[in-house]
Enzyme design. Sequence first.
Site, mmCIF file in Angstrom:
data_model
loop_
_atom_site.group_PDB
_atom_site.id
_atom_site.type_symbol
_atom_site.label_atom_id
_atom_site.label_comp_id
_atom_site.label_asym_id
_atom_site.label_seq_id
_atom_site.Cartn_x
_atom_site.Cartn_y
_atom_site.Cartn_z
ATOM 1 N N GLU A 48 -5.447 -5.676 -10.746
ATOM 2 C CA GLU A 48 -4.926 -6.957 -10.275
ATOM 3 C C GLU A 48 -5.087 -7.124 -8.775
ATOM 4 O O GLU A 48 -4.953 -6.163 -8.025
ATOM 5 C CB GLU A 48 -3.428 -7.044 -10.579
ATOM 6 C CG GLU A 48 -3.123 -6.938 -12.041
ATOM 7 C CD GLU A 48 -1.631 -6.866 -12.321
ATOM 8 O OE1 GLU A 48 -0.825 -7.010 -11.382
ATOM 9 O OE2 GLU A 48 -1.289 -6.661 -13.475
ATOM 10 N N CYS A 61 -3.306 -8.854 -1.627
ATOM 11 C CA CYS A 61 -2.678 -7.598 -2.040
ATOM 12 C C CYS A 61 -3.647 -6.960 -3.036
ATOM 13 O O CYS A 61 -3.886 -7.507 -4.114
ATOM 14 C CB CYS A 61 -1.333 -7.921 -2.690
ATOM 15 S SG CYS A 61 -0.486 -6.471 -3.312
ATOM 16 N N CYS A 68 -1.299 4.286 -12.103
ATOM 17 C CA CYS A 68 -0.843 5.137 -11.000
ATOM 18 C C CYS A 68 -0.171 6.379 -11.570
ATOM 19 O O CYS A 68 0.525 6.308 -12.579
ATOM 20 C CB CYS A 68 0.139 4.376 -10.108
ATOM 21 S SG CYS A 68 0.718 5.358 -8.702
ATOM 22 N N CYS A 72 6.853 5.905 -10.529
ATOM 23 C CA CYS A 72 8.114 5.327 -10.032
ATOM 24 C C CYS A 72 8.713 4.461 -11.143
ATOM 25 O O CYS A 72 8.009 3.639 -11.735
ATOM 26 C CB CYS A 72 7.867 4.497 -8.776
ATOM 27 S SG CYS A 72 7.034 5.448 -7.485
ATOM 28 N N CYS A 75 8.476 0.484 -11.357
ATOM 29 C CA CYS A 75 7.178 -0.128 -11.061
ATOM 30 C C CYS A 75 6.340 -0.275 -12.334
ATOM 31 O O CYS A 75 6.148 0.697 -13.073
ATOM 32 C CB CYS A 75 6.448 0.728 -10.031
ATOM 33 S SG CYS A 75 4.726 0.280 -9.792
ATOM 34 N N GLY A 118 -1.703 1.222 -7.896
ATOM 35 C CA GLY A 118 -2.187 2.521 -7.444
ATOM 36 C C GLY A 118 -1.584 3.021 -6.142
ATOM 37 O O GLY A 118 -0.957 2.273 -5.397
ATOM 38 N N GLU A 119 -1.787 4.300 -5.898
ATOM 39 C CA GLU A 119 -1.309 4.956 -4.678
ATOM 40 C C GLU A 119 -2.527 5.205 -3.782
ATOM 41 O O GLU A 119 -3.345 6.096 -4.067
ATOM 42 C CB GLU A 119 -0.598 6.266 -5.061
ATOM 43 C CG GLU A 119 -0.354 7.229 -3.926
ATOM 44 C CD GLU A 119 0.334 6.633 -2.696
ATOM 45 O OE1 GLU A 119 1.295 5.866 -2.849
ATOM 46 O OE2 GLU A 119 -0.107 6.929 -1.578
ATOM 47 N N SER A 150 0.001 1.236 2.093
ATOM 48 C CA SER A 150 1.361 1.561 1.655
ATOM 49 C C SER A 150 1.324 2.830 0.814
ATOM 50 O O SER A 150 0.520 2.951 -0.108
ATOM 51 C CB SER A 150 1.905 0.390 0.830
ATOM 52 O OG SER A 150 3.167 0.696 0.297
ATOM 53 N N SER A 173 7.041 3.778 1.192
ATOM 54 C CA SER A 173 8.000 3.271 0.200
ATOM 55 C C SER A 173 9.136 4.276 0.063
ATOM 56 O O SER A 173 9.006 5.262 -0.640
ATOM 57 C CB SER A 173 7.292 3.091 -1.152
ATOM 58 O OG SER A 173 6.249 2.165 -1.001
ATOM 59 N N LEU A 174 10.227 3.996 0.751
ATOM 60 C CA LEU A 174 11.334 4.953 0.786
ATOM 61 C C LEU A 174 12.310 4.711 -0.369
ATOM 62 O O LEU A 174 12.561 5.605 -1.169
ATOM 63 C CB LEU A 174 12.024 4.854 2.160
ATOM 64 C CG LEU A 174 12.972 5.971 2.548
ATOM 65 C CD1 LEU A 174 12.308 7.332 2.503
ATOM 66 C CD2 LEU A 174 13.537 5.718 3.952
ATOM 67 N N HIS A 175 12.879 3.543 -0.427
ATOM 68 C CA HIS A 175 13.744 3.077 -1.529
ATOM 69 C C HIS A 175 15.049 3.837 -1.727
ATOM 70 O O HIS A 175 15.928 3.370 -2.445
ATOM 71 C CB HIS A 175 12.990 3.050 -2.874
ATOM 72 C CG HIS A 175 11.722 2.265 -2.847
ATOM 73 N ND1 HIS A 175 11.631 1.012 -2.304
ATOM 74 C CD2 HIS A 175 10.469 2.562 -3.295
ATOM 75 C CE1 HIS A 175 10.392 0.560 -2.415
ATOM 76 N NE2 HIS A 175 9.658 1.490 -3.004
ATOM 77 N N ASN A 249 11.650 -6.757 -8.312
ATOM 78 C CA ASN A 249 10.976 -7.612 -9.276
ATOM 79 C C ASN A 249 11.230 -6.957 -10.635
ATOM 80 O O ASN A 249 10.720 -5.861 -10.873
ATOM 81 C CB ASN A 249 9.477 -7.523 -8.967
ATOM 82 C CG ASN A 249 8.818 -8.850 -8.944
ATOM 83 O OD1 ASN A 249 9.209 -9.758 -9.663
ATOM 84 N ND2 ASN A 249 7.789 -8.967 -8.128
ATOM 85 N N CYS A 292 3.290 -5.718 -8.833
ATOM 86 C CA CYS A 292 2.092 -4.953 -9.182
ATOM 87 C C CYS A 292 2.132 -4.450 -10.621
ATOM 88 O O CYS A 292 3.129 -3.935 -11.084
ATOM 89 C CB CYS A 292 1.832 -3.849 -8.166
ATOM 90 S SG CYS A 292 2.675 -2.305 -8.428
HETATM 91 N N1 SAH Z 1 1.641 3.088 -4.352
HETATM 92 C C1 SAH Z 1 1.937 2.488 -3.098
HETATM 93 C C2 SAH Z 1 1.410 1.083 -2.956
HETATM 94 C C3 SAH Z 1 1.515 0.178 -4.151
HETATM 95 S S1 SAH Z 1 3.137 -0.310 -4.601
HETATM 96 C C4 SAH Z 1 3.424 2.556 -2.827
HETATM 97 O O1 SAH Z 1 4.187 2.874 -3.725
HETATM 98 O O2 SAH Z 1 3.796 2.322 -1.683
HETATM 99 C C5 SAH Z 1 3.552 -1.451 -3.289
HETATM 100 C C6 SAH Z 1 5.043 -1.621 -3.068
HETATM 101 O O3 SAH Z 1 5.642 -2.334 -4.166
HETATM 102 C C7 SAH Z 1 5.805 -0.302 -2.958
HETATM 103 O O4 SAH Z 1 6.728 -0.354 -1.893
HETATM 104 C C8 SAH Z 1 6.505 -0.242 -4.285
HETATM 105 O O5 SAH Z 1 7.607 0.613 -4.257
HETATM 106 C C9 SAH Z 1 6.844 -1.693 -4.505
HETATM 107 N N2 SAH Z 1 7.202 -2.024 -5.880
HETATM 108 C C10 SAH Z 1 6.698 -1.518 -7.024
HETATM 109 N N3 SAH Z 1 7.292 -2.083 -8.089
HETATM 110 C C11 SAH Z 1 8.192 -2.961 -7.612
HETATM 111 C C12 SAH Z 1 9.121 -3.841 -8.224
HETATM 112 N N4 SAH Z 1 9.225 -3.918 -9.537
HETATM 113 N N5 SAH Z 1 9.898 -4.615 -7.411
HETATM 114 C C13 SAH Z 1 9.771 -4.529 -6.066
HETATM 115 N N6 SAH Z 1 8.916 -3.724 -5.431
HETATM 116 C C14 SAH Z 1 8.140 -2.934 -6.193
HETATM 117 FE FE1 SF4 Z 2 2.467 4.083 -7.948
HETATM 118 FE FE2 SF4 Z 2 3.389 2.731 -5.850
HETATM 119 FE FE3 SF4 Z 2 4.018 1.978 -8.361
HETATM 120 FE FE4 SF4 Z 2 5.060 4.222 -7.344
HETATM 121 S S1 SF4 Z 2 5.412 2.131 -6.625
HETATM 122 S S2 SF4 Z 2 4.170 4.001 -9.383
HETATM 123 S S3 SF4 Z 2 3.355 4.953 -6.126
HETATM 124 S S4 SF4 Z 2 2.001 1.951 -7.448
#
Ligand code: SAH
Ligand code: SF4
Length: 312
Positions: A48, A61, A68, A72, A75, A118-119, A150, A173-175, A249, A292
């Site tokens: 995408e 984006c 991936c 997480c 995600c 993806g990462e 990211s 991406s700390l969270h 999201n 994503c």
């Molecule tokens: N893999 C990388 C980049 C892709 S994800 C990473 O994790 O940083 C890009 C961003 O979207 C990251 O900060 C991820 O944590 C966030 N993300 C993924 N799923 C999400 C969701 N459902 N709601 C909000 N942010 C989300």
């Molecule tokens: Fe992969 Fe980033 Fe999604 Fe985590 S948030 S599963 S690293 S794409």
Amino acid sequence: MTNLPKSLRSRLAEAATFVPFRPVSEQQSSDGQTRKVLFALPDGNLIETVRMQYDRRTTLCISTQAGCAMGCVFCATGQMGFLRHLSVGEIVAQVLFFARELAAEDNRVTNIVMMGMGEPLHNYTPTLAAVDRLTDPAGFGLGARKITISTVGLVPAMRRYAEEQRQTPLAVSLHAATNEERDKLIPINRRWPVEELMEACRYYIALTGRRLTFEWALIAGENDTREQAQKLGALVQGMLCHVNLIPLNPTAGYDGGPSSHERVAAFQEELARFGVSSTVRVRRGIDIQAGCGQLRDRVILEQGNDFSQLLQ
Ligand code: SAH
Ligand code: SF4
């Protein structure tokens, strides 16, 4: 290519392609500002790319992998697992697809975020080679500072990235600010826990002198409490950094929801007490599954897992 024999041209038309994928599904948000395209790769994998229109900026984006491996929990891409790395060409072609479309509108790509599927640092060499092509003055020619990478926090790759002293900004991406909380959301935290991650972040800032962005998806009742905000504040206080807050999201495989406006405001207020700057990222394209991995999920739900029909 009218200088080529007609027979060769027709053979080329059948056998050769200038794009490594084809668009199979598109969606536009109700306000028309966000457009998402699902591309099918020749092997049937789906990726995408999202285009977001702001006043004076057009941000893409883009994806760096199909699926991936990081898993997480919140995600949509993590929920599908790892499918494969994208090639340099597949990463760059996502940009070129939209650049062509924008050129026809007398517009252009101004920013790129590697926040699609993806990462990026798991697919290190092709991702950085794509950055090189996109920033090459003889290539796409975008300013290096306009491309944000990211990462979920792959510590060795972050250190390598820091040592390369690149101009492209990094977002982490700390969270969650404690291992207890982060382990639940981000499995890779068990391998590289918060302390090691923060050390890598400090290393990056020390070597590059650049401001680091921390991403924090706000999940109602999970990581959006004042206590979590205080822990984050204490963790990053004094660092050259900025926090991006993104209300979650919702995705099919995770039952968490986005934080309320009040919670978001309270979270920001706590961070400000620690002198930590933050912005709330507007969720763009929420009505078109622009998070994503989400459009792919919907298309598979509607059309089944057999992508061969999409490729025809
Ligand atoms: N893999 C990388 C980049 C892709 S994800 C990473 O994790 O940083 C890009 C961003 O979207 C990251 O900060 C991820 O944590 C966030 N993300 C993924 N799923 C999400 C969701 N459902 N709601 C909000 N942010 C989300
Ligand atoms: Fe992969 Fe980033 Fe999604 Fe985590 S948030 S599963 S690293 S794409």
